[in-house]
Design a protein around this motif. Structure first.
Motif, PDB file in Angstrom:
ATOM      1  N   SER A 158       0.898 -10.747  -0.393  1.00 37.58           N
ATOM      2  CA  SER A 158       2.072 -10.838  -1.075  1.00 37.58           C
ATOM      3  C   SER A 158       2.806  -9.652  -1.219  1.00 37.58           C
ATOM      4  CB  SER A 158       2.143 -11.287  -2.941  1.00 37.58           C
ATOM      5  OG  SER A 158       1.077 -10.426  -3.363  1.00 37.58           O
ATOM      6  N   SER A 159       3.487  -9.190  -2.066  1.00 39.66           N
ATOM      7  CA  SER A 159       4.656  -7.997  -1.949  1.00 39.66           C
ATOM      8  C   SER A 159       3.931  -6.858  -1.317  1.00 39.66           C
ATOM      9  CB  SER A 159       5.317  -7.702  -3.201  1.00 39.66           C
ATOM     10  OG  SER A 159       4.448  -7.658  -4.102  1.00 39.66           O
ATOM     11  N   TYR A 160       2.565  -6.615  -1.681  1.00 36.35           N
ATOM     12  CA  TYR A 160       1.858  -5.251  -1.421  1.00 36.35           C
ATOM     13  C   TYR A 160       0.436  -5.340  -1.108  1.00 36.35           C
ATOM     14  CZ  TYR A 160       0.217  -0.343  -1.849  1.00 36.35           C
ATOM     15  OH  TYR A 160      -0.527   0.730  -1.407  1.00 36.35           O
ATOM     16  N   MET A 161       0.125  -4.688  -0.101  1.00 34.30           N
ATOM     17  CA  MET A 161      -1.537  -4.789   0.121  1.00 34.30           C
ATOM     18  C   MET A 161      -2.031  -3.244   0.332  1.00 34.30           C
ATOM     19  SD  MET A 161      -3.323  -6.192   3.704  1.00 34.30           S
ATOM     20  CE  MET A 161      -2.656  -4.874   4.908  1.00 34.30           C
ATOM     21  N   ASN A 162      -3.301  -3.436  -0.443  1.00 34.10           N
ATOM     22  CA  ASN A 162      -4.103  -2.141   0.005  1.00 34.10           C
ATOM     23  C   ASN A 162      -5.398  -2.757  -0.157  1.00 34.10           C
ATOM     24  OD1 ASN A 162      -5.001   0.322  -0.274  1.00 34.10           O
ATOM     25  ND2 ASN A 162      -4.541   0.808  -2.280  1.00 34.10           N
ATOM     26  N   LEU A 163      -5.992  -2.608   1.301  1.00 26.29           N
ATOM     27  CA  LEU A 163      -7.303  -3.167   1.521  1.00 26.29           C
ATOM     28  C   LEU A 163      -8.160  -1.943   1.884  1.00 26.29           C
ATOM     29  CD1 LEU A 163      -8.759  -5.918   1.818  1.00 26.29           C
ATOM     30  CD2 LEU A 163      -7.870  -5.890   4.021  1.00 26.29           C
ATOM     31  N   TYR A 164      -9.253  -2.004   1.561  1.00 31.23           N
ATOM     32  CA  TYR A 164     -10.405  -1.336   2.370  1.00 31.23           C
ATOM     33  C   TYR A 164     -11.520  -2.038   3.195  1.00 31.23           C
ATOM     34  CZ  TYR A 164      -9.107   2.873  -0.901  1.00 31.23           C
ATOM     35  OH  TYR A 164      -8.671   3.800  -1.551  1.00 31.23           O
ATOM     36  N   VAL A 165     -11.708  -1.673   4.383  1.00 29.91           N
ATOM     37  CA  VAL A 165     -12.453  -2.477   4.941  1.00 29.91           C
ATOM     38  C   VAL A 165     -13.572  -1.518   5.542  1.00 29.91           C
ATOM     39  CG1 VAL A 165     -12.773  -3.945   7.307  1.00 29.91           C
ATOM     40  CG2 VAL A 165     -10.434  -3.758   6.029  1.00 29.91           C
ATOM     41  N   ASN A 166     -14.802  -1.890   5.127  1.00 32.29           N
ATOM     42  CA  ASN A 166     -15.867  -1.027   5.489  1.00 32.29           C
ATOM     43  C   ASN A 166     -16.778  -1.617   6.561  1.00 32.29           C
ATOM     44  OD1 ASN A 166     -15.368  -0.142   2.476  1.00 32.29           O
ATOM     45  ND2 ASN A 166     -16.925   1.379   3.463  1.00 32.29           N
ATOM     46  N   ARG A 176      -9.092   2.277   5.343  1.00 33.28           N
ATOM     47  CA  ARG A 176      -8.048   2.036   4.239  1.00 33.28           C
ATOM     48  C   ARG A 176      -6.778   1.593   4.856  1.00 33.28           C
ATOM     49  NH1 ARG A 176      -9.359   6.831  -0.177  1.00 33.28           N
ATOM     50  NH2 ARG A 176     -11.636   6.681  -0.199  1.00 33.28           N
ATOM     51  N   LEU A 177      -6.274   0.522   4.411  1.00 35.39           N
ATOM     52  CA  LEU A 177      -5.205  -0.088   5.109  1.00 35.39           C
ATOM     53  C   LEU A 177      -4.267  -0.622   4.168  1.00 35.39           C
ATOM     54  CD1 LEU A 177      -3.978  -1.036   7.848  1.00 35.39           C
ATOM     55  CD2 LEU A 177      -5.112  -3.309   7.188  1.00 35.39           C
ATOM     56  N   ASN A 178      -3.027   0.117   3.958  1.00 34.00           N
ATOM     57  CA  ASN A 178      -1.917  -0.550   3.060  1.00 34.00           C
ATOM     58  C   ASN A 178      -0.624  -0.772   3.822  1.00 34.00           C
ATOM     59  OD1 ASN A 178      -0.470   1.863   3.292  1.00 34.00           O
ATOM     60  ND2 ASN A 178      -1.803   2.819   1.547  1.00 34.00           N
ATOM     61  N   THR A 179       0.306  -1.304   3.446  1.00 36.73           N
ATOM     62  CA  THR A 179       1.669  -1.759   3.939  1.00 36.73           C
ATOM     63  C   THR A 179       2.131  -0.452   4.378  1.00 36.73           C
ATOM     64  OG1 THR A 179       2.452  -1.699   1.735  1.00 36.73           O
ATOM     65  CG2 THR A 179       1.757  -3.969   2.867  1.00 36.73           C
ATOM     66  N   SER A 180       1.959   0.770   4.235  1.00 40.99           N
ATOM     67  CA  SER A 180       2.504   1.868   4.830  1.00 40.99           C
ATOM     68  C   SER A 180       1.776   2.828   5.716  1.00 40.99           C
ATOM     69  CB  SER A 180       3.324   2.820   3.865  1.00 40.99           C
ATOM     70  OG  SER A 180       4.009   1.870   2.971  1.00 40.99           O
ATOM     71  N   TYR A 181       0.300   2.846   5.515  1.00 43.21           N
ATOM     72  CA  TYR A 181      -0.546   3.838   6.143  1.00 43.21           C
ATOM     73  C   TYR A 181      -1.782   3.087   6.494  1.00 43.21           C
ATOM     74  CZ  TYR A 181       2.815   7.491   4.777  1.00 43.21           C
ATOM     75  OH  TYR A 181       3.846   8.586   4.783  1.00 43.21           O
ATOM     76  N   ALA A 182      -2.388   3.952   7.432  1.00 41.43           N
ATOM     77  CA  ALA A 182      -4.094   3.363   7.658  1.00 41.43           C
ATOM     78  C   ALA A 182      -4.592   4.790   7.718  1.00 41.43           C
ATOM     79  CB  ALA A 182      -4.096   2.770   9.173  1.00 41.43           C
ATOM     80  N   TYR A 183      -5.894   4.843   7.119  1.00 43.31           N
ATOM     81  CA  TYR A 183      -6.493   6.088   7.196  1.00 43.31           C
ATOM     82  C   TYR A 183      -7.952   5.666   7.481  1.00 43.31           C
ATOM     83  CZ  TYR A 183      -3.325   7.556   3.701  1.00 43.31           C
ATOM     84  OH  TYR A 183      -1.950   7.833   2.826  1.00 43.31           O
ATOM     85  N   LEU A 184      -8.877   6.431   8.058  1.00 45.75           N
ATOM     86  CA  LEU A 184     -10.211   6.332   8.326  1.00 45.75           C
ATOM     87  C   LEU A 184     -10.964   7.158   7.665  1.00 45.75           C
ATOM     88  CD1 LEU A 184     -12.106   4.385   9.923  1.00 45.75           C
ATOM     89  CD2 LEU A 184     -12.285   6.265  11.622  1.00 45.75           C
ATOM     90  N   TYR A 185     -12.170   6.845   6.866  1.00 43.54           N
ATOM     91  CA  TYR A 185     -13.013   7.627   5.867  1.00 43.54           C
ATOM     92  C   TYR A 185     -14.681   7.367   6.611  1.00 43.54           C
ATOM     93  CZ  TYR A 185     -10.300   9.384   2.245  1.00 43.54           C
ATOM     94  OH  TYR A 185      -9.371  10.191   1.496  1.00 43.54           O
ATOM     95  N   ARG A 186     -15.269   8.444   6.379  1.00 46.06           N
ATOM     96  CA  ARG A 186     -16.618   8.302   6.810  1.00 46.06           C
ATOM     97  C   ARG A 186     -17.471   8.601   5.622  1.00 46.06           C
ATOM     98  NH1 ARG A 186     -22.003   7.771   7.343  1.00 46.06           N
ATOM     99  NH2 ARG A 186     -22.714   8.311   9.521  1.00 46.06           N
ATOM    100  N   SER A 243      -4.099  -5.734  -7.152  1.00 48.74           N
ATOM    101  CA  SER A 243      -4.211  -6.897  -7.919  1.00 48.74           C
ATOM    102  C   SER A 243      -3.013  -7.900  -7.224  1.00 48.74           C
ATOM    103  CB  SER A 243      -3.764  -6.980  -9.439  1.00 48.74           C
ATOM    104  OG  SER A 243      -2.310  -6.203  -9.671  1.00 48.74           O
ATOM    105  N   ASN A 244      -2.344  -7.692  -6.262  1.00 48.65           N
ATOM    106  CA  ASN A 244      -1.593  -8.619  -5.609  1.00 48.65           C
ATOM    107  C   ASN A 244      -2.541  -9.426  -4.730  1.00 48.65           C
ATOM    108  OD1 ASN A 244       1.319  -7.791  -6.130  1.00 48.65           O
ATOM    109  ND2 ASN A 244       0.528  -5.918  -5.411  1.00 48.65           N
ATOM    110  N   SER A 245      -1.986 -10.658  -4.305  1.00 46.07           N
ATOM    111  CA  SER A 245      -3.061 -11.778  -3.808  1.00 46.07           C
ATOM    112  C   SER A 245      -2.941 -11.247  -2.342  1.00 46.07           C
ATOM    113  CB  SER A 245      -2.325 -13.078  -3.641  1.00 46.07           C
ATOM    114  OG  SER A 245      -0.968 -13.292  -3.252  1.00 46.07           O
TER     115      SER A 245
END
Length: 446
Positions: free
Chosen positions: A200-208, A226-236, A311-313
Motif C-alpha cells: 500500500s502506501s509504504y513498505m518496509n520488508l526484511y528478507v533473510n 532490508r528493503l523499503n520504498t526509499s532504500y535497500a541495505y544488506l546485513y549479515r 503495519s501497512n499491507s
C-alpha cells in the motif's frame, strides 16, 4: 485496497456481492446480497470490478518469457515465434496470443538451461508462520499431510491476529513483525531468489536468505536484505556461543519504489564462492555487495524468511529459487540501446544493435550493419525493441484487465464475455479470449 469481491463506481460507491455477467447492451449484471432484483450498471459509471479469491486455478503456470508493451501492459508466456512482425506467445489463460512487434517495448526470453528448484507458494504446508501478536510459531506440515490437516493449518494461520496469511497462492500481511518462511533441502552455490511484492502506501520488508532460523530475522545465521520504498541495505547476521549479532555490508542503495506503481519484481542473486550478493528490481541491476569477512554459514542455513516491518499491507507471490549464471553487469557497457534500433543484451554483458527479423525454435534472427546473425535465445538476457511509431493511446471504451498475482495486464475493448471467457480486441494484439479466472480486476477507466 479492498480485496473482497466488489464493484466500485466512479462516484466512489462500492457494492459487495458477486459478478454475474456483462451484457453488451444493458451493462454489468451484479448480484448484491441485499438488493433484488440484480443490479444493472452502465460500464461508463464503473471504476473497476474486483474479483474474489478463486480456488480453481489448477491450470495456472509460471511462464518463462516476459513481454512488456509500449502502453505499460505486460504478460508472460512461452515463445512460439516471431514472423512477419508478429510475435506469438502461448499462455495458460489465453492460448496463443499474437502481438504486433511495433507494440512491444521489451522481451525477456527466459530461455535458460539453469534449474528452478522452487516455485510457489502453492501450498501452506511447507511454510512456517510466526504470529507476532502471540509469539507462537505455526510449523510446516509433514509431506504426507492430508487435506484436512492442511485446511486446519490454513484456518489457524488466517485467523491468527499477527501472522502473514495465505490467500490465492499469495502471502499477505498487515501486521508489523509478522514473519513467514520456509527451508529448502538444497540451495546452489550460485543461486537467485525472486519474488513479486505489492504494497500500500509504504513498505518496509526484511528478507533473510541462507537463514538457519524462521522465528527471528536477527538471532540466527543469515544474510538480510532490508528493503523499503526509499532504500535497500544488506546485513549479515551471525550467531556465536548462543549470542546473535549483525553487521552492515557495504553501502545502501537509494531507490524509489513508489514510482513503480506499488508493485515490483525483486531478485536477490548470490555467488557464495565469491561472497557476492546482487540486487535486481524489475530485472534492472541496482547493486552488488561483497562480503569481505567471508565467514562461513552453517550447513543448515537454507531458509528464506520474510518479515513485515510495517503495519501497512504487503503481499508476496511468484516466489522462486533457482540456479543463477553468476553474470553481472560491470557498469561500463551499454545495457539499454539508443532506441533507434532493436537492441540485444547478452547474459555475458555483450550487446548488439540492429533489426530483429524473427524468432524460430531456440534462435532469433538478427540483422546488424555487418551481418545477419542467428543467435541462441539461451544467450540473451533481454531484447529492447526500437522506439516504435505505434501510438500508445488507448481506445475509448477499453478496459484494463489485471492478471492475478501481479503477472501483468492487458488493455482492450470487451467484445464478448460469456461461458467463463473474456474476449478482448486491441490495436496491439489480435482478438483473443482469456479465462476470466486469470484476472483479479477489470478497470473501466478509459
Amino acid at each position: 485496497q479492498l480485496k473482497d469481491e466488489h464493484i466500485e463506481l466512479k462516484s466512489g460507491d462500492i457494492f459487495r456481492g458477486s459478478f454475474e455477467k456483462l451484457d453488451l447492451d444493458s451493462g454489468v449484471i451484479w448480484n448484491h446480497p441485499h438488493v433484488s432484483p440484480q443490479l444493472k450498471i452502465t460500464p461508463a459509471h464503473i471504476k473497476h470490478i474486483q474479483f474474489g479469491e478463486n480456488k480453481a486455478l489448477a491450470k495456472t503456470k509460471i511462464h518463462s518469457s516476459k513481454i512488456t508493451l509500449i502502453n505499460g501492459d505486460g504478460l508472460s508466456g512461452e515463445l512460439i515465434g516471431l514472423k512477419n512482425r508478429t510475435l506469438t506467445v502461448n499462455t495458460w489463460h489465453g492460448g496463443d496470443i499474437h502481438i504486433k512487434q511495433s507494440a512491444i517495448k521489451s522481451l525477456i526470453p527466459g530461455f535458460t538451461a539453469l534449474k528452478t528448484l522452487y516455485e510457489g507458494p502453492k501450498s501452506i504446508r511447507t511454510w512456517v508462520f510466526y504470529d507476532a501478536s502471540s509469539g507462537k510459531l505455526i510449523k510446516e506440515l509433514k509431506a504426507d499431510s492430508n487435506a484436512s490437516q492442511i485446511e486446519s493449518k490454513t484456518r489457524q494461520v488466517n485467523t491468527a491476529q499477527g501472522t502473514w496469511r495465505f490467500n490465492n497462492n499469495s502471502l499477505e500481511a498487515k501486521y508489523s513483525q509478522a514473519r513467514v518462511g520456509r527451508q529448502f533441502k538444497e540451495i546452489p552455490a550460485v543461486a537467485r531468489f525472486d519474488f513479486d511484492v505489492e504494497w500500500s502506501s509504504y513498505m518496509n520488508l526484511y528478507v533473510n536468505f541462507m537463514s538457519d532460523r524462521l522465528d527471528s530475522y536477527s538471532t540466527g545465521n543469515s544474510y538480510c536484505l532490508r528493503l523499503n520504498t526509499s532504500y535497500a541495505y544488506l546485513y549479515r547476521y551471525t550467531r556465536r556461543n548462543g549470542v546473535g549479532g549483525g553487521r552492515n555490508i557495504g553501502s545502501n542503495v537509494r531507490i524509489n519504489l513508489n514510482e513503480l506503481g506499488n508493485r515490483a519484481r525483486i531478485s536477490i542473486r548470490i555467488d557464495r564462492s565469491k561472497n557476492i550478493i546482487a540486487l535486481y528490481i524489475n530485472e534492472k541491476f541496482l547493486k552488488k555487495w561483497e562480503d569481505a569477512q567471508q565467514d562461513e554459514l552453517p550447513d543448515e542455513a537454507k531458509g528464506l524468511l520474510f518479515t513485515s516491518m510495517s503495519s501497512n499491507s504487503v503481499a508476496i507471490n511468484n516466489i522462486s529459487m533457482a540456479e543463477w549464471s553468476g553474470t553481472l553487469p560491470n557498469g561500463s557497457k551499454v545495457t539499454t540501446g539508443n532506441g533507434a534500433e532493436d537492441f540485444v543484451f547478452f547474459i555475458n554483458e555483450d550487446s548488439v544493435s540492429g533489426n530483429l527479423l524473427g524468432i524460430q525454435g531456440d534462435n532469433i534472427t538478427f540483422k546488424t550493419s555487418f551481418a545477419e546473425l542467428p543467435i541462441p535465445l539461451k544467450n540473451i538476457s533481454q531484447i529492447n525493441l526500437a522506439h516504435p511509431a505505434e501510438s500508445a493511446n488507448i481506445q475509448k471504451g477499453s478496459v484494463r484487465a489485471v492478471l492475478r498475482g501481479n503477472k501483468g495486464s492487458l488493455t482492450g475493448k470487451i467484445s464478448d464475455w460469456k461461458d467463463g471467457k473474456i474476449t478482448l480486441t486491441s490495436p496491439f494484439f489480435k482478438k483473443a479470449s482469456f479465462d476470466e479466472n486469470a484476472f483479479e480486476r477489470i478497470e473501466f477507466k478509459y
